[in-house]
Design an enzyme around this catalytic site. Structure first.
Site, short mmCIF file in Angstrom:
data_model
loop_
_atom_site.label_atom_id
_atom_site.label_comp_id
_atom_site.label_asym_id
_atom_site.label_seq_id
_atom_site.Cartn_x
_atom_site.Cartn_y
_atom_site.Cartn_z
CB CYS A 69 51.41 28.52 38.24
SG CYS A 69 50.08 27.82 39.19
CB CYS A 187 46.62 33.61 43.38
SG CYS A 187 45.63 32.92 42.04
N1 DGL Z 1 47.63 30.09 38.59
C1 DGL Z 1 47.22 29.66 39.90
C2 DGL Z 1 48.14 30.28 40.96
O1 DGL Z 1 48.81 31.27 40.71
C3 DGL Z 1 45.79 30.03 40.21
C4 DGL Z 1 44.71 29.31 39.43
C5 DGL Z 1 44.57 27.82 39.67
O2 DGL Z 1 44.07 27.40 40.72
O3 DGL Z 1 44.96 27.08 38.77
O4 DGL Z 1 48.20 29.78 42.05
#
Ligand code: DGL
Length: 292
Positions: A69, A187
Site C-alpha cells: 500500500c 496507488c
Molecule cells: N491501497 C491504497 C494505496 O495504495 C489505496 C486505497 C486506499 O485508500 O486505501 O495508497
C-alpha cells in the site's frame, strides 16, 4: 513465507508481479478491505491499522512483510520498521523502488498520483530528492480514483463506467505541470485504470507502474539477504477483514486470476483475529466488554 499487506484489493496488483518474479515463494496476502479506504484517514489512524495488520502477518508465520500500500508506505513504513524489524523479521515498502525507477529514467519532471494522505506526506518528493535534488516533483491527490476501481469501473467493457473514470482521470491530469514526462502511479489501484490513463495522457509521458519494479527490488533484496530466502511451492493464502466472498470475487480483477478461498479476519479490540462462525454477521452484535 512472505506477507503482503494492503488496505484492500489493490495490493493484489503488486502480489501478481511478486508471484511472477518469485514463482516458488509462498505468500500470505492480507487485504484490510473491511477498514479501507485508508487514503483520506489521519496518519495516526493509519499507523494503528497498519500495526494490527503486520502483527497478524507475523503471527501467520511470515518473517518478511511487503507493505504494498502506497499510503501506508508513505506514512508509516519507518514506524513499522522501527517497531517490528529485527534479525528475524523485516518490513519493506514500495516508495523507494518507485522513486529509484522514476529517477533512473532521467525525466525532465516527475508527477505522481496517489491518495490524499500519500500526497500530503510528500514522501515521494523526499525519496526522489535524495537521488536527484534538482528534479521537479509534483504530487496530485486523486481521492476519487481508488473508489472507482473498487466499484469495478475502469478497464473493461462497461462503457458508462469507462466514461466516468476517463472524466475523473482527465480532471486530475489537468494539474500536471507542462514539463512532466514521467507519471508515477502512486496507488495500488491505478494499474486497473491504465486504459483511461493511456487515453488521456500525451504520448510522450511515461506511465510508471511501480509494481514490477517492486518485484525486482524484492528479488534483489532476497539475493542480498539469503537468511530470508525460503523455498516454497508458490502457494497463496488470502486473508481479509471485509466480506471474504466479495473479496474473492473482486480480487480476481486485481490478481488477474481466481483467488483461493479467502479467510475472514475480524478486528476485535485493535487486533485482527481469525473468525469462526458466520463470516459476516447480520443484525446486532453483542460481545463481552473488554475495557470501559
Ligand atoms: N491501497 C491504497 C494505496 O495504495 C489505496 C486505497 C486506499 O485508500 O486505501 O495508497
Amino acid at each position: 513465507m512472505i506477507g503482503v499487506y494492503d488496505s484492500g484489493y489493490g495490493g493484489l496488483t503488486v502480489l501478481r508481479e511478486l508471484q511472477k518474479e518469485l514463482p516458488d515463494v509462498d505468500f500470505v496476502f492480507l487485504g484490510d478491505s473491511g477498514r479501507a479506504p485508508y487514503g483520506g484517514r489521519d496518519a495516526h489512524a493509519i499507523l494503528d491499522l497498519a500495526e494490527s495488520c503486520v502483527e497478524r502477518l507475523f503471527e501467520e508465520g511470515c518473517r518478511l512483510v511487503v507493505v504494498a500500500c502506497h499510503t501506508v508506505s508513505c506514512v508509516g513504513l519507518r514506524h513499522l520498521q522501527q517497531h517490528y524489524s529485527n534479525d528475524n523479521r523485516r518490513i519493506l515498502g514500495v516508495t523507494i523502488p518507485a522513486a529509484e525507477a522514476a529517477v533512473a529514467r532521467h525525466p525532465r519532471a516527475v508527477a505522481w498520483l496517489g491518495t490524499t494522505r500519500t500526497v500530503h506526506s510528500r514522501t515521494y518528493e523526499v525519496e526522489i530528492h535524495k537521488l536527484d535534488p534538482a528534479l521537479p516533483v509534483h504530487g496530485i491527490a486523486a481521492p476519487l480514483l481508488a473508489p472507482l476501481v473498487e466499484e469495478g469501473l475502469g478497464n473493461g467493457t462497461d462503457a458508462e463506467g469507462a466514461q466516468l473514470t476517463r472524466l475523473a482521470v482527465r480532471r486530475y491530469l489537468r494539474h500536471l505541470p507542462a514539463e512532466t514526462d514521467c507519471l508515477v502511479l502512486g496507488c495500488t489501484h491505478y494499474p486497473l485504470l491504465s486504459e483511461a490513463f493511456q487515453a488521456e495522457l500525451a504520448p510522450h509521458i511515461h506511465l510508471l507502474d511501480p509494481a514490477p519494479v517492486v518485484a525486482r527490488a524484492l528479488s534483489d533484496w532476497l539475493r542480498r539477504h539469503p537468511e530470508f530466502q525460503e523455498t516454497g511451492t508458490g502457494s497463496l493464502r488470502v486473508l481479509c477483514s471485509g466480506d471474504p466472498q466479495v473479496f474473492q470475487r473482486q480480487g480476481s480483477r486485481f490478481l488477474g486470476r481466481e483467488l483461493p478461498t479467502v479467510q475472514h479476519i475480524s478486528e476485535e479490540s485493535g487486533r485482527l483475529a481469525h473468525r469462526s462462525g458466520p463470516q459476516v454477521p447480520q443484525g446486532q452484535v453483542v460481545r463481552e466488554f473488554r475495557k470501559f
